[in-house]
Write a protein that holds these residues in place. Sequence first.
Motif, short mmCIF file in Angstrom:
data_model
loop_
_atom_site.label_atom_id
_atom_site.label_comp_id
_atom_site.label_asym_id
_atom_site.label_seq_id
_atom_site.Cartn_x
_atom_site.Cartn_y
_atom_site.Cartn_z
N GLN A 101 0.73 -1.26 0.04
CA GLN A 101 -0.24 -0.10 -0.13
C GLN A 101 0.69 0.74 0.23
O GLN A 101 1.91 0.87 0.85
N TYR A 102 0.15 2.72 -1.16
CA TYR A 102 1.37 3.50 -0.77
C TYR A 102 0.90 4.63 -0.45
O TYR A 102 -0.71 4.70 -1.67
N THR A 103 1.45 5.41 0.36
CA THR A 103 0.34 6.35 0.20
C THR A 103 1.41 7.88 0.56
O THR A 103 2.54 7.85 -0.31
N SER A 104 0.62 8.77 -0.15
CA SER A 104 1.65 10.04 0.08
C SER A 104 1.31 10.95 0.58
O SER A 104 -0.56 11.35 1.25
N SER A 105 1.66 11.19 1.70
CA SER A 105 1.90 12.64 2.45
C SER A 105 1.12 14.03 2.29
O SER A 105 0.76 14.97 3.42
N ASN A 106 0.89 14.51 1.18
CA ASN A 106 0.77 15.22 0.39
C ASN A 106 0.87 15.32 -0.86
O ASN A 106 1.25 15.51 -1.97
N PRO A 107 -0.22 14.69 -1.02
CA PRO A 107 -1.26 14.42 -2.28
C PRO A 107 -0.91 15.74 -3.64
O PRO A 107 -1.26 15.91 -4.42
N SER A 108 -1.21 17.28 -2.64
CA SER A 108 -0.67 18.48 -3.56
C SER A 108 0.14 18.69 -3.89
O SER A 108 0.50 19.27 -4.41
N VAL A 109 1.67 17.44 -3.52
CA VAL A 109 2.71 17.35 -4.56
C VAL A 109 2.90 16.17 -5.47
O VAL A 109 2.98 15.92 -6.27
N VAL A 110 2.47 14.85 -4.66
CA VAL A 110 3.20 13.60 -4.55
C VAL A 110 1.32 12.98 -5.11
O VAL A 110 0.70 12.99 -3.95
N GLN A 111 0.93 12.48 -6.44
CA GLN A 111 -0.43 11.77 -6.31
C GLN A 111 0.23 9.75 -6.21
O GLN A 111 1.35 9.79 -7.91
#
Length: 288
Positions: A101-111
Motif C-alpha cells: 500500500q503506497y501513500t503520499s503525505s501530501n497529495p498536492s505535491v505527489v499522488q
Amino acid sequence: ITIASPFTATFTSSNTDVIALSTTATTTTSKTVSHTLAGAGTSIITVSQAADANYNAATVSYTVTVTKADPNLSSISDITKTYGDANDTVVNTLSTTTAIQYTSSNPSVVQIASTEAGSDTQTATLTFTGAGTAIVTATLSETANYESATTSFTVTVNKATPTLSGFVDITKTYGDADFSLVQPTSNSDGGFTYASSNTATATITGDTVSMSHSGNVVITATQAANANYNAGTISLTLTINKASQSISVDPLPSTKPLKDFTTIPLTASSSSGNTVGIVIDNSSAGTL
C-alpha cells in the motif's frame, strides 16, 4: 530417531499447516522423517511406538516453532523533480506477494497514479501535482507467514521556470497617444508588473505607457512567483521616433503695395514649438 526394539514408530504433526512430515529412510532400529516448513506457527511432533511382546508402548514429543519471515521490502532513494515533469515509476522488491500500500503525505505535491504487482517486485507510478515536499510510504501488512514492513522516501518537487513569449518590440512616434502593453503569454498565472529603463523618455503606470521624448527604452515585464513557478522576466525595446514638424509664416501685409513699406514684419512658427530661424537669400532686395 532410534529405538531398541524393531522400529515401527509413527510420526504425527499437530499442525500440518506449520509442519508437514514425510519419511525418507527406515531401518529396523531407526526412521528418518523430513520436516517441511509449511507456514509460521507452532506444531507438536509426536512419535509413537506400539507395544509388542517384550516392550510396552512409548511416545515422545517435541515442539517446532516457525517464526514469521521478514518480507525483505527494499528501500527507495529520495527523488527530486521539477513541477511539470512527467510521471515517474518506483520499484520495490520483496519476498512475498502481498500487495504494497503506497501513500503520499501530501497529495498536492505527489499522488499515487497506479500500482502493479509482479512475482517479486511491485511498482508505483507517481504523478507530480505541485511544488513542495511529500513523503511516500510503502507499507506491507502482516500476514500469516510474514511480518509487516514499511519503507519511506522523500519526493521534492521544485518550482518551474515560466515560459514567457509574445512580448515584441514596439515602434512609436513622438506625440503619439499613450498606449497599453500587451501582456506576455505564460504557462504561469502569476501577475505582471512593468518597468522602464529610462523614465525621462517613457513612464509606465500599470500597463499604460506615456512617452515624453524620442529615443529607445527597454521595457521589462516581470511575472511574480506563485505556488508552482518561480518569477520570470521578458523584455522588449520601445523605439520612439522623432515627429515631423511643420512651419507656418504669417501672411504679408496687404493694405498697400510692398514697395511702399520700409519694413515688413515676418512672423513664423513651428508645430513643435521650437524657435524658427528666418534667412533671406543673398540675392534678395531686402535684409533682415
